[in-house]
Motif scaffolding. Structure first.
Motif, PDB file in Angstrom:
ATOM      1  N   THR A   1     -67.067 100.719   5.051  1.00  0.00           N
ATOM      2  CA  THR A   1     -67.279  99.909   3.845  1.00  0.00           C
ATOM      3  C   THR A   1     -66.594  98.545   3.966  1.00  0.00           C
ATOM      4  O   THR A   1     -65.476  98.442   4.476  1.00  0.00           O
TER       5      THR A   1
ATOM      6  N   LEU B   1     -62.786  97.582   3.488  1.00  0.00           N
ATOM      7  CA  LEU B   1     -62.091  97.797   2.206  1.00  0.00           C
ATOM      8  C   LEU B   1     -62.262  99.249   1.769  1.00  0.00           C
ATOM      9  O   LEU B   1     -63.258  99.866   2.108  1.00  0.00           O
TER      10      LEU B   1
ATOM     11  N   PHE C   1     -61.350 105.581   9.026  1.00  0.00           N
ATOM     12  CA  PHE C   1     -62.760 105.285   9.339  1.00  0.00           C
ATOM     13  C   PHE C   1     -63.167 104.052   8.561  1.00  0.00           C
ATOM     14  O   PHE C   1     -63.161 104.062   7.326  1.00  0.00           O
TER      15      PHE C   1
ATOM     16  N   THR D   1     -72.664 107.099  -3.156  1.00  0.00           N
ATOM     17  CA  THR D   1     -72.526 107.314  -4.604  1.00  0.00           C
ATOM     18  C   THR D   1     -73.538 108.364  -5.083  1.00  0.00           C
ATOM     19  O   THR D   1     -74.506 108.689  -4.394  1.00  0.00           O
TER      20      THR D   1
ATOM     21  N   TYR E   1     -67.367 107.957  -3.367  1.00  0.00           N
ATOM     22  CA  TYR E   1     -67.298 107.751  -1.904  1.00  0.00           C
ATOM     23  C   TYR E   1     -68.227 108.693  -1.168  1.00  0.00           C
ATOM     24  O   TYR E   1     -68.807 109.591  -1.737  1.00  0.00           O
TER      25      TYR E   1
ATOM     26  N   LEU F   1     -57.248 109.658  -6.950  1.00  0.00           N
ATOM     27  CA  LEU F   1     -56.762 109.922  -5.590  1.00  0.00           C
ATOM     28  C   LEU F   1     -55.406 109.269  -5.358  1.00  0.00           C
ATOM     29  O   LEU F   1     -55.188 108.611  -4.349  1.00  0.00           O
TER      30      LEU F   1
HETATM   31  P1  FAD Z   1     -71.706  99.481  -4.626  1.00  0.00           P
HETATM   32  O1  FAD Z   1     -72.431  99.771  -3.376  1.00  0.00           O
HETATM   33  O2  FAD Z   1     -71.371  98.052  -4.938  1.00  0.00           O
HETATM   34  O3  FAD Z   1     -72.362 100.185  -5.829  1.00  0.00           O
HETATM   35  C1  FAD Z   1     -72.047  99.862  -7.197  1.00  0.00           C
HETATM   36  C2  FAD Z   1     -73.041 100.634  -8.089  1.00  0.00           C
HETATM   37  O4  FAD Z   1     -74.385 100.230  -7.784  1.00  0.00           O
HETATM   38  C3  FAD Z   1     -72.972 102.140  -7.859  1.00  0.00           C
HETATM   39  O5  FAD Z   1     -73.131 102.806  -9.088  1.00  0.00           O
HETATM   40  C4  FAD Z   1     -74.171 102.419  -6.979  1.00  0.00           C
HETATM   41  O6  FAD Z   1     -74.688 103.739  -7.122  1.00  0.00           O
HETATM   42  C5  FAD Z   1     -75.169 101.385  -7.476  1.00  0.00           C
HETATM   43  N1  FAD Z   1     -76.155 101.038  -6.450  1.00  0.00           N
HETATM   44  C6  FAD Z   1     -75.932 100.463  -5.232  1.00  0.00           C
HETATM   45  N2  FAD Z   1     -77.081 100.354  -4.541  1.00  0.00           N
HETATM   46  C7  FAD Z   1     -78.052 100.857  -5.341  1.00  0.00           C
HETATM   47  C8  FAD Z   1     -79.457 101.047  -5.190  1.00  0.00           C
HETATM   48  N3  FAD Z   1     -80.092 100.699  -4.069  1.00  0.00           N
HETATM   49  N4  FAD Z   1     -80.136 101.596  -6.212  1.00  0.00           N
HETATM   50  C9  FAD Z   1     -79.494 101.971  -7.357  1.00  0.00           C
HETATM   51  N5  FAD Z   1     -78.177 101.830  -7.566  1.00  0.00           N
HETATM   52  C10 FAD Z   1     -77.480 101.277  -6.555  1.00  0.00           C
HETATM   53  N6  FAD Z   1     -65.254 103.754   2.795  1.00  0.00           N
HETATM   54  C11 FAD Z   1     -65.010 103.839   4.136  1.00  0.00           C
HETATM   55  O7  FAD Z   1     -65.715 103.241   4.953  1.00  0.00           O
HETATM   56  N7  FAD Z   1     -63.991 104.602   4.606  1.00  0.00           N
HETATM   57  C12 FAD Z   1     -63.160 105.281   3.792  1.00  0.00           C
HETATM   58  O8  FAD Z   1     -62.244 105.976   4.260  1.00  0.00           O
HETATM   59  C13 FAD Z   1     -63.369 105.191   2.371  1.00  0.00           C
HETATM   60  N8  FAD Z   1     -62.511 105.799   1.510  1.00  0.00           N
HETATM   61  C14 FAD Z   1     -62.624 105.578   0.160  1.00  0.00           C
HETATM   62  C15 FAD Z   1     -61.634 106.048  -0.713  1.00  0.00           C
HETATM   63  C16 FAD Z   1     -61.735 105.792  -2.076  1.00  0.00           C
HETATM   64  C17 FAD Z   1     -60.627 106.252  -2.986  1.00  0.00           C
HETATM   65  C18 FAD Z   1     -62.861 105.120  -2.591  1.00  0.00           C
HETATM   66  C19 FAD Z   1     -62.992 104.901  -4.067  1.00  0.00           C
HETATM   67  C20 FAD Z   1     -63.834 104.641  -1.747  1.00  0.00           C
HETATM   68  C21 FAD Z   1     -63.731 104.850  -0.360  1.00  0.00           C
HETATM   69  N9  FAD Z   1     -64.660 104.310   0.552  1.00  0.00           N
HETATM   70  C22 FAD Z   1     -64.453 104.408   1.905  1.00  0.00           C
HETATM   71  C23 FAD Z   1     -65.716 103.424   0.071  1.00  0.00           C
HETATM   72  C24 FAD Z   1     -66.926 104.150  -0.528  1.00  0.00           C
HETATM   73  O9  FAD Z   1     -67.682 104.762   0.456  1.00  0.00           O
HETATM   74  C25 FAD Z   1     -67.729 103.111  -1.304  1.00  0.00           C
HETATM   75  O10 FAD Z   1     -66.969 102.785  -2.455  1.00  0.00           O
HETATM   76  C26 FAD Z   1     -69.105 103.621  -1.708  1.00  0.00           C
HETATM   77  O11 FAD Z   1     -69.934 103.795  -0.568  1.00  0.00           O
HETATM   78  C27 FAD Z   1     -69.806 102.698  -2.721  1.00  0.00           C
HETATM   79  O12 FAD Z   1     -69.692 101.367  -2.354  1.00  0.00           O
HETATM   80  P2  FAD Z   1     -69.175 100.270  -3.433  1.00  0.00           P
HETATM   81  O13 FAD Z   1     -67.930 100.775  -4.023  1.00  0.00           O
HETATM   82  O14 FAD Z   1     -69.174  98.955  -2.734  1.00  0.00           O
HETATM   83  O15 FAD Z   1     -70.265 100.286  -4.565  1.00  0.00           O
END
Ligand code: FAD
Ligand code: TGC
Length: 392
Positions: free
Chosen positions: A139, A168, A136, A373, A370, A213
Motif C-alpha cells: 500500500t 504507508l 510487507f 476492503t 486491510y 489494532l
Molecule cells: P482506499 O483504497 O482509498 O479506499 C477508500 C474507500 O473507497 C474504501 O471504502 C474502499 O472500499 C472504497 N473504494 C476504493 N476503490 C473502490 C472501487 N473501485 N469501488 C468501490 N469502492 C471503492 N498494507 C500493506 O501493504 N501492508 C501492510 O502490512 C498493511 N497493514 C495495515 C494495517 C492497518 C492497521 C491498516 C488499517 C491498513 C494496513 N494496510 C497494509 C493497508 C490496507 O491494505 C489498505 O488500507 C487497504 O487496502 C485500503 O486502502 P486505502 O486505505 O488506501 O483505502
C-alpha cells in the motif's frame, strides 16, 4: 482485565472433522493465548505498545510459517492447522494475529514461493524462529485498493538497484528487520525486493494515534535512493499477481482468525448474560438478549463451516481467490456484528477494558479494511459471477 474463562463454542460438532494433529495444534495455541496473551493484552492495547515479549512464544507454537516446509524452519502443517492457529491467536487479539499473518503469509510465503534457494536459506529459518521479523510493503499513500498504480520504483544501476518511493500503513514496519517491498522497474513491471533494516536511505516511521489494532505497530516505509543488492530481488514471479498471490494466503488466515474474535465476544456475552440480573432475573432470560445470542452462535457456526470447507479446498489446491475473498468478507462482517451486539449485552461494562469485546470491535475496524476492503471483496465476487470487472 477479568480472568480468561474462554470456552469455545462448537455447535455443529466440528471437532469431529478435525484430525488429532489439528486438535493438538489448536489446543496448544489456545493454552498459550490463555497463559501469555490474555493477561497482558489489554494493557498493551491501552498503552498502544506492541508486546514484543510474545515473539518467542509465537515462534514456538508454530505461528511463523505454519505451512512452510520444515527444511526451511516452518512447521510443515496443513492449511486447516494454519487456520486454527490464526483463529486461536485472534481470539486473543487481532493485532497479534496480524504479526503472525504478515510474518507467515506476506514475508515467508513470497520468499518461499518466489525466492531463490539462497534467499530461502538466508531468511526463512530466521523468520520461522522469530530472530528476524518481516513486513510487507504494498500500500502507498496514493494507492490502497488499487496497488497496480504504485509509484515506488527501482532502477538497474549495473551492480545494484536504486529504490525510491514510500509505503504507508505497514504492519510491523517500525521494528521489522526486513521488508518485502513491491516496486516497479523501468518498464513498469512489478517485482518484489527484500530490503533490510540498516540500508542507507531506508527509514520506517511509526504511525501514531490509532484507535484500532493498538497492540500492533503500524508505520511507513520510506526509500530515499536505497541501494538494494541485486541478489535481493525475488526472481521467480513478477507482475501484480505476485503480491496478490500472497494476499490469498493472508486473507485465508484472516477468514479463520476473525472467528476467534467472534467466539471470544460471544462467549463473554453469554457468560455475562447468565450472571447479570435485571428486573429480578438473569438478562439471558429475556427474549431480546436470547435473539442476539442465538443469532451470534448461528453466524459463528456458518463461518466455521465455510472456513473448514475452504481449508479442505486449500489442502487440495482447489480454492479460488474469489472463494477466499467471499470467506474473508463474510467472516469479518460476521465478527464485527457480533462484537457490536456483544458489547450491548454487557451494557456500560462493555465499554471498559475489563472485558475484551470493545478491543475486538475496534480491531475489527482495521481487519474489515486491510487485505482488501469489504467493498473490494464484494466486487471480486461480483466479477467472478458475472465475468465483468466493476473496479473502474
Ligand atoms: P482506499 O483504497 O482509498 O479506499 C477508500 C474507500 O473507497 C474504501 O471504502 C474502499 O472500499 C472504497 N473504494 C476504493 N476503490 C473502490 C472501487 N473501485 N469501488 C468501490 N469502492 C471503492 N498494507 C500493506 O501493504 N501492508 C501492510 O502490512 C498493511 N497493514 C495495515 C494495517 C492497518 C492497521 C491498516 C488499517 C491498513 C494496513 N494496510 C497494509 C493497508 C490496507 O491494505 C489498505 O488500507 C487497504 O487496502 C485500503 O486502502 P486505502 O486505505 O488506501 O483505502
Ligand atoms: P487484475 O488485472 O484483476 O489482476 C492483475 C493480475 O493479478 C492476478 N490476480 C491474482 N493473483 C493471485 N491472487 C489473487 N487474489 C489475484 N487477483 C488478481 C490477475 O490474474 C492478473 O494476473 P495477470 O497474469 O493477468 O497479470 O488487477 P486490478 O489492478 O484490476 O486489481 C484487482 C483488485 C482490485 C482485486 C486488486 O488490486 C486488489 O485485491 N486490491 C486490494 C488491495 C489489497 O488487498 N491490499 C492489501 C495490502 S496488504 C495488507 O493489507 C496487509 S494487512 C496485514 C495484517 O496486518 O494482517
Amino acid at each position: 482485565m477479568s480472568p480468561d474463562q474462554f470456552q469455545a463454542p462448537d455447535y455443529f460438532l466440528l471437532d469431529e472433522l478435525l484430525t488429532e494433529e489439528h486438535k493438538l495444534v489448536r489446543d496448544t495455541c489456545r493454552e498459550w493465548v490463555k497463559r501469555e496473551v490474555s493477561p497482558i493484552i489489554e494493557d498493551a492495547a491501552q498503552a498502544a505498545k506492541f508486546p514484543s515479549q510474545l515473539l518467542g512464544g509465537l515462534a514456538e507454537i508454530g505461528a511463523f510459517g505454519p505451512y512452510i516446509p520444515e527444511e526451511y524452519g516452518g512447521a510443515g502443517l496443513d492449511q486447516i492447522s494454519y487456520g486454527l492457529i490464526m483463529q486461536e491467536i485472534e481470539r486473543g487479539d487481532s493485532g497479534i494475529r496480524s504479526t503472525a499473518s504478515v510474518q507467515s503469509s506476506l514475508v515467508m510465503y513470497p520468499i518461499w514461493k518466489y525466492g531463490d534457494e539462497n534467499q530461502k536459506q538466508k531468511y526463512l529459518p530466521k523468520l520461522a524462529s522469530g530472530e528476524f521479523i518481516g513486513c510487507f510493503g504494498l500500500t502507498e499513500p496514493n494507492h490502497g485498493s488499487n496497488p497496480g498504480g504504485m509509484e515506488t520504483r527501482f532502477k538497474d544501476m549495473g551492480d545494484h538497484y536504486l529504490l525510491n518511493g514510500a509505503k504507508l500503513w505497514i504492519s510491523n514496519s517500525p521494528f521489522a528487520d526486513i521488508a518485502v517491498v513491491w516496486a516497479k522497474n523501468e518498464e513498469g513491471r512489478i517485482h518484489g525486493l527484500i530490503v533490510e533494516r540498516g540500508m542507507e536511505g531506508f527509514s520506517t516511521p511509526e504511525t501514531h494515534h490509532k484507535w484500532s489494532l493498538r497492540a500492533s505497530a503500524t508505520g511507513e516505509l520510506i526509500f530515499d535512493n536505497v541501494k538494494v543488492p541485486k541478489e535481493n530481488l525475488l526472481p521467480n514471479k513478477s507482475g501484480l499477481g505476485a503480491p496478490l498471490g500472497c494476499l490469498d494466503s493472508a486473507r485465508y488466515g484472516i477468514a479463520w482468525g476473525v472467528i476467534g474474535a467472534a467466539m471470544d465476544c460471544y462467549d463473554t456475552a453469554l457468560r455475562y448474560a447468565k450472571e447479570r440480573s435485571q428486573f429480578g432475573k438473569p438478562i439471558a432470560g429475556f427474549q431480546l438478549q436470547q435473539k442476539k445470542l442465538a443469532e451470534m452462535i448461528t453466524e459463528i457456526t456458518k463461518a466455521q463451516l465455510l472456513t473448514w470447507r475452504l481449508g479442505v479446498l486449500r489442502n487440495e489446491n482447489r480454492a479460488t481467490s474469489a472463494q477466499i475473498s467471499m470467506a474473508k468478507r463474510n467472516n469479518v462482517e460476521m465478527a464485527l456484528n457480533i462484537a457490536r451486539e456483544s458489547r450491548q449485552i454487557l451494557g456500560a461494562m462493555g465499554i471498559t477494558g475489563d472485558y475484551s469485546i470493545m478491543r475486538h470491535m475496534m480491531n475489527l475496524e482495521s481487519v474489515i479494511t486491510y487485505e482488501g476492503t469489504h467493498d473490494i471483496h464484494l466486487l471480486i465476487t461480483g466479477m467472478d459471477i458475472t465475468g465483468i470487472a466493476a473496479f473502474t
